[in-house]
Design a protein around this motif. Structure first.
Motif, PDB file in Angstrom:
ATOM      1  N   HIS A 296      -8.451  15.407  -2.356  1.00 25.77           N
ATOM      2  CA  HIS A 296      -7.560  15.262  -3.495  1.00 25.77           C
ATOM      3  C   HIS A 296      -7.297  16.605  -4.178  1.00 25.77           C
ATOM      4  CE1 HIS A 296      -5.472  13.314  -6.761  1.00 25.77           C
ATOM      5  NE2 HIS A 296      -6.349  13.759  -7.660  1.00 25.77           N
TER       6      HIS A 296
ATOM      7  N   TRP B 282       0.759   5.771  -0.291  1.00 24.34           N
ATOM      8  CA  TRP B 282      -0.008   7.004  -0.198  1.00 24.34           C
ATOM      9  C   TRP B 282       0.628   8.026  -1.142  1.00 24.34           C
ATOM     10  CZ3 TRP B 282       0.135   3.461   3.532  1.00 24.34           C
ATOM     11  CH2 TRP B 282      -1.013   3.252   4.320  1.00 24.34           C
TER      12      TRP B 282
ATOM     13  N   LYS C 159      -1.742  -0.910  -3.979  1.00 27.22           N
ATOM     14  CA  LYS C 159      -3.000  -0.349  -3.507  1.00 27.22           C
ATOM     15  C   LYS C 159      -2.723   1.087  -3.100  1.00 27.22           C
ATOM     16  CE  LYS C 159      -6.597  -0.796   0.021  1.00 27.22           C
ATOM     17  NZ  LYS C 159      -7.070  -1.539   1.226  1.00 27.22           N
TER      18      LYS C 159
ATOM     19  N   THR D 142       0.834  -1.192   0.000  1.00 25.30           N
ATOM     20  CA  THR D 142       0.000   0.000   0.000  1.00 25.30           C
ATOM     21  C   THR D 142       0.873   1.248   0.000  1.00 25.30           C
ATOM     22  OG1 THR D 142      -1.733  -1.160   1.231  1.00 25.30           O
ATOM     23  CG2 THR D 142      -1.816   1.250   1.232  1.00 25.30           C
TER      24      THR D 142
ATOM     25  N   GLU E 232      -0.733   1.819 -10.030  1.00 29.02           N
ATOM     26  CA  GLU E 232      -1.870   0.893 -10.081  1.00 29.02           C
ATOM     27  C   GLU E 232      -1.576  -0.286 -11.009  1.00 29.02           C
ATOM     28  OE1 GLU E 232      -4.940   3.546 -11.256  1.00 29.02           O
ATOM     29  OE2 GLU E 232      -5.465   4.130  -9.192  1.00 29.02           O
TER      30      GLU E 232
ATOM     31  N   ALA F  13      -0.744   7.116   7.814  1.00 22.11           N
ATOM     32  CA  ALA F  13      -0.202   6.834   6.483  1.00 22.11           C
ATOM     33  C   ALA F  13       1.121   6.101   6.609  1.00 22.11           C
ATOM     34  CB  ALA F  13      -0.012   8.137   5.708  1.00 22.11           C
TER      35      ALA F  13
ATOM     36  N   ARG G 241       0.133   7.758 -10.915  1.00 14.81           N
ATOM     37  CA  ARG G 241      -0.881   6.890 -10.303  1.00 14.81           C
ATOM     38  C   ARG G 241      -1.204   5.699 -11.210  1.00 14.81           C
ATOM     39  NH1 ARG G 241      -4.663   8.899  -6.108  1.00 14.81           N
ATOM     40  NH2 ARG G 241      -3.748  10.778  -5.182  1.00 14.81           N
TER      41      ARG G 241
ATOM     42  N   TYR H 142      -3.756  10.169   9.974  1.00 13.34           N
ATOM     43  CA  TYR H 142      -4.416   9.155   9.147  1.00 13.34           C
ATOM     44  C   TYR H 142      -3.608   7.865   9.041  1.00 13.34           C
ATOM     45  CZ  TYR H 142      -7.296  13.158   7.897  1.00 13.34           C
ATOM     46  OH  TYR H 142      -8.126  14.254   7.944  1.00 13.34           O
TER      47      TYR H 142
ATOM     48  N   LYS I  27      -3.881   4.706  -1.420  1.00 14.29           N
ATOM     49  CA  LYS I  27      -4.801   5.345  -0.486  1.00 14.29           C
ATOM     50  C   LYS I  27      -4.629   6.857  -0.580  1.00 14.29           C
ATOM     51  CE  LYS I  27      -5.614   1.828   3.039  1.00 14.29           C
ATOM     52  NZ  LYS I  27      -5.692   1.583   4.499  1.00 14.29           N
ATOM     53  N   GLU I  28      -5.747   7.569  -0.509  1.00 15.76           N
ATOM     54  CA  GLU I  28      -5.698   9.022  -0.602  1.00 15.76           C
ATOM     55  C   GLU I  28      -5.042   9.623   0.635  1.00 15.76           C
ATOM     56  OE1 GLU I  28      -6.228  11.023  -3.073  1.00 15.76           O
ATOM     57  OE2 GLU I  28      -6.830   9.348  -4.363  1.00 15.76           O
TER      58      GLU I  28
END
Length: 331
Positions: free
Chosen positions: A262, A228, A254, A226, A249, A299, A245, A297, A256-257
């Motif tokens: 955004h 960020w 994965k 994952t 992907e 991250a 991005r 958050y 995450k914002e």
């Protein structure tokens, strides 16, 4: 400045985008918003002597230039263009701050060298060579056969600082060197330089790609984990380019914002290109906001497309885990 009178007239009465003005969010100063800078521009418009007002000059040079306000303005008023035009006027009048004069000197009258073999030419921008060499190391691992051009900036920093004539001269030398290399593809890993070259269409006969766009053409093994992403201002807001991005992907990460929305910029002043060197106290505040969000958050690894952002975060929040898009692809 006169070509941006519509911006002055509109922005001086509008406060709708202040929540997207990164520097204003950490300083609380109206002069760090598009509205504040439009009010300054209006004062200069009415009285040219105000161009010498050093409080005004400092406010204009401290602008983060993220482009977030322009991107999300319902009328698309070019508040970034207004600031850049005012900086040209300041330089033409010879009233730019001494630190700006001193900093600009290193980019004037550049020279470039080319090494390696192949049809692909990689621009080893000084921001990467000096401050983030790991980005090129990762690229070399993924694409070992290519030429490299290095030596200086291609005119980007000079244009942002208001030195348009010198920026054009630097661009001419860069273009000449690229053409002499015989390359078919130029990979530009520095988003500011990428925007500069693309927006001016400096190399119409060469395919100009940012690093992520080029890596999307390669067969790179799948990854897991994952990340960020912290999007580049120049790619997202200036070029409307989402290649980093897309690459992450495609590789299987994965995403995450990060942060609240955004729409915001978390690049720590990347749009200015020079803030980390000229106004480090402001960059420290911008980085602290990123650090607080990362903690709030929870991250994990932050991934950036800009060597500027990597430098800022590494300098003022070394505890954060920050990698570049190239490093993510080379893992």
């Amino acid at each position: 400045m006169d070509k941006h009178l519509d911006v002055i007239n509109a922005c001086r009465y509008c406060f709708m985008c202040r929540h997207l003005a990164p520097l204003a969010l950490v300083t609380g100063k109206e002069t760090d918003t598009p509205r504040g800078r439009a009010l300054i521009a209006d004062q200069i418009r009415m009285n040219k002597e105000n161009l010498k007002n050093q409080d005004y000059v400092q406010a204009l040079y401290q602008a983060d230039l993220s482009g977030a306000c322009r991107t999300h303005c319902v009328s698309s008023y070019d508040e970034v263009g207004l600031v850049l035009e005012l900086r040209k006027d300041i330089v033409d009048a010879g009233v730019q701050p001494q630190p700006v004069k001193d900093f600009a000197q290193q980019f004037i009258n550049p020279s470039f060298t080319i090494t390696g073999e192949g049809d692909v030419l990689y621009f080893n921008h000084p921001c990467i060579k000096v401050h983030a060499p790991e980005m090129k190391t990762a690229f070399d691992k993924l694409a070992p056969k290519h030429k490299t051009i290095e030596g200086n900036d291609c005119g980007t920093a000079l244009q942002i600082l208001g030195y348009q004539k010198q920026a054009d001269e630097a661009a001419e030398k860069f273009v000449k060197a690229v053409k002499e290399s015989g390359c078919k593809t130029l990979v530009v890993p520095q988003p500011a330089a990428f925007h500069f070259i693309k927006s001016k269409n400096l190399l119409p006969d060469v395919k100009v790609l940012n690093t992520a766009e080029f890596l999307l053409t390669l067969d790179i093994p799948k990854k897991s984990g994952t990340l960020w992403p912290i999007d580049s201002d120049f790619l997202k807001n200036y070029q409307k380019n989402n290649a980093p991005r897309k690459l992450l992907e495609k590789l299987g990460y994965k995403l995450k914002e990060f942060g609240i929305t955004h729409e915001e910029s978390y690049t720590c002043g990347e749009g200015s290109m020079t803030m980390v060197f000229l106004y480090p106290e402001n960059v420290a505040k911008l980085v602290e906001r990123v650090r607080e969000f990362a903690e709030r958050y929870e991250a994990g690894t932050l991934v950036v497309a800009s060597p500027y952002t990597k430098l800022a975060l590494r300098t003022y929040a070394p505890e954060l885990d920050v990698i570049s898009v190239e490093e993510a692809a080379a893992r």
